[in-house]
Scaffold this motif. Structure first.
Motif, short mmCIF file in Angstrom:
data_model
loop_
_atom_site.label_atom_id
_atom_site.label_comp_id
_atom_site.label_asym_id
_atom_site.label_seq_id
_atom_site.Cartn_x
_atom_site.Cartn_y
_atom_site.Cartn_z
N GLU A 184 -0.76 -8.37 42.70
CA GLU A 184 -0.89 -8.05 41.27
C GLU A 184 0.00 -6.86 40.97
N PRO A 185 0.59 -6.84 39.78
CA PRO A 185 1.28 -5.60 39.38
C PRO A 185 0.27 -4.45 39.41
N SER A 186 0.72 -3.28 39.81
CA SER A 186 -0.25 -2.18 39.94
C SER A 186 -0.48 -1.49 38.60
N GLY A 187 0.51 -1.60 37.71
CA GLY A 187 0.40 -0.86 36.45
C GLY A 187 0.50 0.64 36.68
N ARG A 188 0.89 1.03 37.88
CA ARG A 188 1.03 2.46 38.21
C ARG A 188 2.40 2.68 38.83
N GLY A 189 2.77 3.94 39.00
CA GLY A 189 4.07 4.28 39.56
C GLY A 189 4.27 3.65 40.95
N GLY B 1 6.82 -5.66 33.42
CA GLY B 1 6.32 -6.56 32.37
C GLY B 1 7.34 -6.73 31.27
N GLU B 2 7.92 -5.61 30.86
CA GLU B 2 8.91 -5.63 29.78
C GLU B 2 10.14 -6.45 30.20
N PHE B 3 10.56 -6.25 31.45
CA PHE B 3 11.75 -6.95 31.96
C PHE B 3 11.47 -8.45 32.05
#
Ligand code: GLU
Length: 521
Positions: free
Chosen positions: A203-208, A361-363
């Motif tokens: 999963e994407p971490s949504g963190r750095g 996500g944006e990319f």
């Protein structure tokens, strides 16, 4: 001649004779092919061509002279002086060993048939973006801080091994985080999806990318961030000692890049190691959570991870790595399988969702392609089934992605239908470089004329919905209205007129649809 041979072949039962006939057939076919190819290069029709005619023709299709697949052609050409004339027979013997690739290239049968216009368009984008000096080079280690932000390169390698390079494509840089998809793929090849994902989430971490955090199972969120990449390293050939593990990784990079020799930057490695408090913290955190496979020596693995980040490559070779991913794991230049299709698919899926740090996500939304960037300013982009692209420009944005590289991607998908979901949009005003020159346009015209001649109104309506211009004429300037009128398909004529097509177009003989209708009354 060929027909006679085939009849003989069908009637014989003698295996040896059969084989002879088959070889004979292949030879005849090759001769026909090379004669036709020669004719296509013989601009003046005087039966002679020059060395440069062959080289320019191949290079304009993206087959470069350093391509090992045409080494025989290149070696044989070396024996000819620049001004020496080459006959059809000589041409045949020059290309015979590499005839399949030469034929595909010259006939426009490679994945990007009109490679020249594609390259020209990329060249324009490259030049447009050059003046963008936003961002800053990574400065967490002196070796990266010292790299000139002026460095700028793009390389493309299609699944058929067509290549195109611009700028500083031969200057080596450290791969940094672009090693992450490769290390993940190597772990998958070793242990398979199930075992690997017992140790790494997806999963994407949504963190750095280097954030001190694990998922709810106490595992790194995904293989594209530091914790996940450290974990991938622990899953690469644990049966070997650490030096052989590194050799193994390097040998895979070599295979991925078509036998170019990726190097190793020792000072980057030493610097990485010296400034790695966060990575050590991640290591301890994962150790504390029992995330590593049994018997992992965490310190050794961290070292191994720093080494993989310090692998050195240039943009041209890096694009072959990307091309291998685009080609389902087979290197386009050597045709060697490096990763299985399943490994490649998994790797691309996570590059798509997690490959661009906090901009992933944006990319994925705007560019819609799997990609992985690294803090050295490298960006690897994969257009599955078409090509791999690598861009190198060290100035980074606030997410750690190369500013110019992201800009180039925006512009590429503005022009070409590369976004993962572009195919859902009918009549999209983007170029499909996979098509032969004019293929899409011609196809629309042929289909519309055929449908009109058959009175197939539904097909005409669908073509209209797809945005095919129903005024388009074929090479005889015949339009759908001419065809419908000739065949007396009144319902099609009504529809076309109601849809405002020109009622009086003239074909190449000056005939109008009305003339056709009268003639066929
Ligand atoms: N060697 C870097 C680190 O682990 C990788 C940075 C990157 O490219 O994301 O901090």
């Amino acid at each position: 001649m060929l027909k006679k041979e085939i009849v003989k072949l069908k009637s014989t039962k003698d295996d040896k004779f059969r084989q002879e006939l088959l070889t004979n057939d292949v030879n005849i076919l090759n001769e026909i092919t090379s004669t036709n190819l020669f004719k296509s290069l013989d601009n003046n029709g005087n039966g002679n061509i020059l060395k440069k005619d062959i080289i320019t023709a191949l290079e304009s299709r993206g087959i470069l002279i350093n391509d090992p697949r045409i080494s025989d052609v290149v070696n044989k050409l070396k024996k000819f002086k620049d001004t020496e004339e080459i006959s059809s027979t000589q041409f045949h013997s020059i290309i015979i060993k590499n005839i399949t690739l030469v034929e595909k290239a010259l006939k426009g049968d490679l994945i990007i048939p009109d490679f020249e216009s594609f390259s020209q368009k990329v060249n324009i984008i490259f030049d447009e973006v050059k003046s963008n000096n936003d961002g800053q080079v990574a400065d967490y280690i002196p070796q990266l801080a010292r790299v000139s932000p002026e460095n700028y390169a793009i390389s493309i390698c299609t699944i058929d091994g067509q290549q195109f390079h611009l700028g500083d494509y031969e200057t080596p840089y450290s791969v940094q985080s672009t090693c992450k998809p490769i290390s993940y793929a190597l772990a998958l090849e070793e242990f398979g999806e199930k075992k690997v994902h017992n140790h790494i989430g997806r999963e994407p971490s949504g963190r750095g990318f280097n954030e001190l955090t694990l998922n709810k199972d106490g595992l790194p969120h995904n293989p594209m961030i530091n914790a996940g990449a450290i974990m991938s390293c622990s899953l690469i050939r644990p049966d070997l000692n650490i030096s052989d593990r590194f050799d193994y990784v390097l040998s895979k990079w070599k295979q991925l890049s078509g036998n170019k020799n990726p190097g190793f930057n020792n000072s980057i490695y030493l610097s990485e190691k010296q400034t790695a408090d966060r990575n050590f913290a991640l290591g301890y955190f994962m150790k504390e959570n029992n995330a590593f496979p049994e018997n992992t020596d965490m310190h050794e693995i961290l070292d191994f991870y720093f080494q993989t980040c310090s692998i050195q490559i240039d943009c041209s070779s890096h694009s072959i790595v990307a091309g291998t991913l685009a080609n389902a794991g087979i290197c386009p230049i050597t045709r060697e399988r490096v990763f299985s299709p399943t490994t490649t698919k998994n790797c691309l899926s996570l590059m798509y969702s997690c490959g661009m740090y906090d901009f992933s996500g944006e990319f994925a939304f705007t560019v819609g392609l799997p990609a992985k960037s690294g803090v050295s300013g490298a960006l690897v982009i994969v257009v599955p089934g078409v090509c791999g692209i690598t861009i190198w420009s060290p100035n980074l944005d606030k997410f750690g992605n190369s500013v110019r590289a992201v800009k180039i991607c925006d512009k590429l998908v503005e022009q070409f239908n590369f976004h993962n979901y572009d195919n859902l949009i009918p009549n999209i005003k983007k170029i499909d470089p996979r098509l032969q020159k004019n293929e899409d346009k011609l196809e629309g015209i042929m289909v519309a004329n055929f449908a009109a001649s058959q009175g197939d109104l539904n097909e005409i309506k669908s073509l209209n919905a797809k945005g095919i211009n129903l005024n388009n004429a074929d090479y005889d300037l015949r339009t759908p209205l001419h065809l419908a009128a000739s065949e007396g398909h009144l319902h099609v004529i009504d529809y076309l007129i109601l849809n405002n097509v020109d009622p009086n177009p003239k074909d190449r003989w000056g005939g109008t649809p009305l003339d056709d209708a009268k003639r066929h009354e």
